[in-house]
Design a protein around this motif. Structure first.
Motif, PDB file in Angstrom:
ATOM      1  N   ASN A 106       1.417  -1.468   6.359  1.00  0.00           N
ATOM      2  CA  ASN A 106       0.422  -0.459   6.746  1.00  0.00           C
ATOM      3  C   ASN A 106       0.335   0.644   5.701  1.00  0.00           C
ATOM      4  N   LYS A 107       1.468   0.997   5.131  1.00  0.00           N
ATOM      5  CA  LYS A 107       1.485   2.030   4.095  1.00  0.00           C
ATOM      6  C   LYS A 107       0.718   1.561   2.854  1.00  0.00           C
ATOM      7  N   LEU A 108       0.883   0.289   2.508  1.00  0.00           N
ATOM      8  CA  LEU A 108       0.158  -0.251   1.350  1.00  0.00           C
ATOM      9  C   LEU A 108      -1.339  -0.330   1.632  1.00  0.00           C
ATOM     10  N   ARG A 109      -1.701  -0.755   2.838  1.00  0.00           N
ATOM     11  CA  ARG A 109      -3.125  -0.854   3.184  1.00  0.00           C
ATOM     12  C   ARG A 109      -3.789   0.522   3.175  1.00  0.00           C
ATOM     13  N   GLU A 110      -3.076   1.534   3.621  1.00  0.00           N
ATOM     14  CA  GLU A 110      -3.654   2.872   3.662  1.00  0.00           C
ATOM     15  C   GLU A 110      -3.982   3.378   2.255  1.00  0.00           C
ATOM     16  N   LYS A 111      -3.212   2.972   1.275  1.00  0.00           N
ATOM     17  CA  LYS A 111      -3.517   3.347  -0.110  1.00  0.00           C
ATOM     18  C   LYS A 111      -4.868   2.772  -0.534  1.00  0.00           C
TER      19      LYS A 111
END
Length: 331
Positions: free
Chosen positions: A318-323
């Protein structure tokens, strides 16, 4: 010094450099102008090779004479693999990647670990526009192809040779059991490359820019599904009982350096990335053992998110997708 063992190790190193379809004994016999029986005796260490024979072998297979004598445990001999538009070209670079994967596949139950600074290109190769973008960036910016200096990115790889090589590489990679060590910054490099071209108006149009970001997210989604299953499988294909094992760790403390380590019971191969796409490799046992211990130490300080660790896995992806979402919102 056990000269018999040293000679056997020397021939074992040379054998690892040969294409799989070639007969090692025939190659040595022809090169040294001796019978196959004499070649066998040298390979097994029963008959010492002469200095002249050592020179011929080292010159033919690009091996340092130091690798024969192994004079110092503090010295390591590396092979340098250049990636530029003058010496090898991008086609030769992919050819080397493909041949390396074939060598890994020929090994006896290999242990393969990647410590990644960027998500491996193998994961991106199934997404046409994203893969074409990475190839374009590498050729235009890292390898400085002069004819591409003012070209815009139009969203496809037109070299059919590269496309066919990509298909073979994807198949080979998904047949190999591997371990990935990721960090929270593992897609920052790709995002930065996209943004550099966005700001420089290299993308042919805005829709293509968004398409590349969309496929980057699709790649992450597929990567998460494989991580959850602990198995490799192709995009839009189901996991099967024969799927290769896939182990994934996340390390919050140390950024990856694009190191690769491959080993079986007989040999160890270490790959160290240099500037751009250049890298060095070695079969040196002492160096390989050092790399193995270092990677195992990193793994002990990392979180396993494949198959287990659902909460940590969701947080990570989720952290990567938010980027990605943040960048798309700014377009």
């Amino acid at each position: 010094m056990d000269t018999n063992h040293i000679q056997q190790s020397f021939f074992s190193h040379i054998r690892s450099k040969l294409p799989l379809h070639l007969s090692f004994v025939d190659e040595v016999a022809e090169l040294l102008n001796i019978s196959n029986d004499s070649a066998y005796r040298r390979i097994r260490g029963e008959k010492p090779i002469s200095l002249d024979e050592a020179y011929v072998l080292c010159n033919k297979y690009n091996v340092s004479i130091d690798q024969l004598f192994q004079l110092s445990q503090n010295s390591t001999i590396f092979s340098f693999h250049r990636a530029d538009n003058l010496s090898t070209g991008f086609n030769r670079y992919l050819e080397f990647v493909e041949n390396s994967l074939r060598i890994f596949k020929s090994m006896d139950n290999p242990r393969i670990i990647f410590h990644n600074r960027d998500v491996l290109i193998f994961h991106m190769m199934q997404f046409p526009e994203l893969n074409a973008f990475k190839f374009f960036f590498w050729k235009r910016t890292l390898m400085s192809y002069p004819e591409m200096a003012r070209q815009q990115f139009v969203g496809e790889e037109t070299d059919e040779g590269l496309n066919e090589s990509t298909k073979r590489i994807v198949t080979l990679y998904h047949e190999l059991p591997t371990t990935d060590i990721f960090c929270d910054d593992c897609i920052n490099i790709t995002i930065r490359q996209i943004e550099i071209y966005r700001q420089s108006n290299v993308f042919a149009d805005k829709h293509l820019l968004i398409k590349v970001y969309t496929q980057l997210e699709e790649m992450l989604n597929h990567l998460e599904m494989q991580t959850e299953a602990g198995k490799k499988f192709l995009y839009n294909q189901p996991v099967s009982l024969n799927s290769a094992p896939y182990e994934v760790y996340v390390n919050e403390w140390l950024m990856g350096d694009n190191t690769a380590y491959v080993a079986d019971r007989e040999k160890q191969i270490s790959f160290i990335n240099l500037v751009g796409l250049n890298f060095i490799s070695t079969y040196d046992k002492n160096f390989g053992e050092h790399i193995s211990k270092s990677l195992q130490n990193i793994i002990r300080k990392s979180t396993l998110i494949s198959e287990v660790g659902e909460k940590e896995r969701r947080i990570f992806f989720n952290k990567l997708r938010e980027k990605i979402h943040e960048r798309v919102r700014s377009i």
